[in-house]
Design an enzyme around this catalytic site. Structure first.
Site, PDB file in Angstrom:
ATOM      1  N   LYS A  13     -47.059  30.196  42.847  1.00 51.26           N
ATOM      2  CA  LYS A  13     -48.110  30.280  43.595  1.00 51.26           C
ATOM      3  C   LYS A  13     -49.421  29.352  43.546  1.00 51.26           C
ATOM      4  O   LYS A  13     -49.751  28.264  42.754  1.00 51.26           O
ATOM      5  CB  LYS A  13     -49.300  31.824  42.980  1.00 51.26           C
ATOM      6  CG  LYS A  13     -50.106  31.668  41.638  1.00 51.26           C
ATOM      7  CD  LYS A  13     -50.855  30.849  42.153  1.00 51.26           C
ATOM      8  CE  LYS A  13     -51.901  30.925  40.513  1.00 51.26           C
ATOM      9  NZ  LYS A  13     -52.599  29.846  39.942  1.00 51.26           N
ATOM     10  N   ASP A 143     -51.685  36.857  37.313  1.00 55.62           N
ATOM     11  CA  ASP A 143     -51.211  36.165  38.253  1.00 55.62           C
ATOM     12  C   ASP A 143     -49.456  36.971  38.403  1.00 55.62           C
ATOM     13  O   ASP A 143     -49.343  36.842  39.179  1.00 55.62           O
ATOM     14  CB  ASP A 143     -50.595  34.953  38.033  1.00 55.62           C
ATOM     15  CG  ASP A 143     -52.184  33.952  37.644  1.00 55.62           C
ATOM     16  OD1 ASP A 143     -53.017  34.530  38.099  1.00 55.62           O
ATOM     17  OD2 ASP A 143     -52.199  32.680  37.260  1.00 55.62           O
TER      18      ASP A 143
HETATM   19  O1  C5P Z   1     -54.054  36.928  32.257  1.00 55.81           O
HETATM   20  P1  C5P Z   1     -53.157  35.847  31.799  1.00 55.81           P
HETATM   21  O2  C5P Z   1     -52.671  35.831  30.529  1.00 55.81           O
HETATM   22  O3  C5P Z   1     -52.481  34.477  32.773  1.00 55.81           O
HETATM   23  O4  C5P Z   1     -54.332  34.058  31.291  1.00 55.81           O
HETATM   24  C1  C5P Z   1     -54.023  33.913  30.399  1.00 55.81           C
HETATM   25  C2  C5P Z   1     -55.888  33.026  30.019  1.00 55.81           C
HETATM   26  O5  C5P Z   1     -55.996  32.202  31.037  1.00 55.81           O
HETATM   27  C3  C5P Z   1     -56.195  34.686  29.128  1.00 55.81           C
HETATM   28  O6  C5P Z   1     -55.591  33.560  27.767  1.00 55.81           O
HETATM   29  C4  C5P Z   1     -57.909  33.445  29.594  1.00 55.81           C
HETATM   30  O7  C5P Z   1     -58.369  32.589  28.125  1.00 55.81           O
HETATM   31  C5  C5P Z   1     -57.606  32.693  31.027  1.00 55.81           C
HETATM   32  N1  C5P Z   1     -57.729  33.798  32.175  1.00 55.81           N
HETATM   33  C6  C5P Z   1     -59.959  33.937  32.531  1.00 55.81           C
HETATM   34  N2  C5P Z   1     -59.991  34.977  33.346  1.00 55.81           N
HETATM   35  C7  C5P Z   1     -59.087  34.697  34.339  1.00 55.81           C
HETATM   36  C8  C5P Z   1     -57.787  34.836  34.330  1.00 55.81           C
HETATM   37  C9  C5P Z   1     -57.269  34.237  32.960  1.00 55.81           C
HETATM   38  O8  C5P Z   1     -60.622  33.190  31.250  1.00 55.81           O
HETATM   39  N3  C5P Z   1     -59.565  35.778  35.533  1.00 55.81           N
END
Ligand code: C5P
Length: 305
Positions: A13, A143
């Site tokens: 993406k 995502d």
């Molecule tokens: O959701 P995911 O595990 O992919 O996110 C990885 C990291 O990215 C999270 O631990 C956080 O630090 C950051 N993140 C965030 N806000 C979001 C998505 C991700 O702070 N909306």
């Protein structure tokens, strides 16, 4: 007869707009984003096994050694979450063929999770309802739901609330890859440092961007692309400024960072134009580069054996 293996693919993406708000109590940031799925794909092949295992293969330039080859791999966690949800007891052998840059800000891990969900669902003949798969996807990462849906879509919440958007035509992108990934939490952490100084409003989707996508107006699109994480990523990796500027010198219509980086995106007007810009970037030492067309569909079963 039951399948002995299933292969699924899922796309990378990019974010055409990435609006980020002040950090929430749970550590995530509220987003207002426009996702587009592009034609760089990971493939995940699953087959029944006595114990869980994962192998990772793909292009050497993609920093494959950074992908965990154990139970912490998000494809394994995705299949295990589905198994738990459906009461399935079998383990899986999982093979990941990477075509998406690793830790490149293009949600390669999320694509693997989405492909693993779809592949395991088919192998175990579960026909899990779409809303349930979307719920499991959201548990796995912000995502992952978009990797199931694909196309072009608006993302809100922490990115996991996905609504397909009306878009006309195809879009051509050059992607400049970086040999060394950037950590998403580190980029968000730097974003917090910068935004503490500036103050932040709630993020919104700009009307001009959606109008540009509905009309396939590339000039307007070039002016509306935006990524709130770019200043933070550039503070952590200043050399990326040079790559972004070089793409504009090579006549790209616009340049921006992909997600939390370090991949850089260049909007082009056609496949030929993308090839020309990509060639220029590679010749001036900003490679490796690849060309990707969007939008493409989300995670889907490719082959059953
Ligand atoms: O959701 P995911 O595990 O992919 O996110 C990885 C990291 O990215 C999270 O631990 C956080 O630090 C950051 N993140 C965030 N806000 C979001 C998505 C991700 O702070 N909306």
């Amino acid at each position: 007869m039951r399948a002995s293996w299933v292969r699924a693919s899922a796309p990378a993406k990019i974010n055409l707009h990435l609006g980020v708000g002040p950090v929430r109590p749970d550590g995530y940031h509220p987003l207002a984003t426009v996702y587009q799925a592009v034609g760089l794909l990971d493939e995940v092949t699953v087959s029944p096994a006595d114990t869980w295992s994962v192998t990772v293969a793909g292009d050497e330039r993609l920093a494959l050694s950074d992908v965990p080859a154990d139970g912490s791999n998000i494809a394994v966690r995705a299949a295990q979450l589905l198994a738990e949800h459906a009461g399935v007891k079998t383990a899986l052998d999982i093979r990941i063929d990477k075509g998406i840059p690793v830790a490149g800000g293009m949600a390669g891990g999320s694509a693997d999770a989405a492909a693993a969900l779809v592949a395991a669902d088919a192998l175990w003949e579960l026909s899990t309802p779409r809303e349930e798969l979307m719920g499991l996807a959201a548990e796995l990462g912000s995502d992952v739901p978009f990797a199931l849906v694909g196309g072009t879509a608006v993302g809100t919440g922490r990115g996991e609330v996905v609504v397909p958007a009306m878009v006309r035509g195809d879009y051509w992108w050059v992607v400049a890859l970086s040999g060394q990934g950037l950590s998403t939490p580190a980029v968000y952490g730097e974003f917090d440092v910068i935004s503490e100084e500036l103050g932040l409003d709630d993020p919104e989707i700009p009307d001009e961007l959606m109008e540009a996508l509905r009309a396939h107006d590339l000039e307007k699109l070039a002016l509306s692309l935006h990524n709130d994480l770019e200043p933070a990523a550039l503070r952590l990796r200043p050399a990326l400024s040079d790559v972004l500027a070089a793409g504009i010198e090579e006549t790209a219509l616009a340049a921006l960072l992909s997600g939390s980086g370090p991949s850089c995106l260049f909007l082009c007007s056609s496949r030929d134009h993308a090839q020309q810009v990509g060639y220029g970037l590679r010749s001036s030492g900003r490679g490796p580069v690849t060309i990707a067309e969007g939008p493409v569909g989300g995670a889907r079963v490719e082959m059953v054996g």
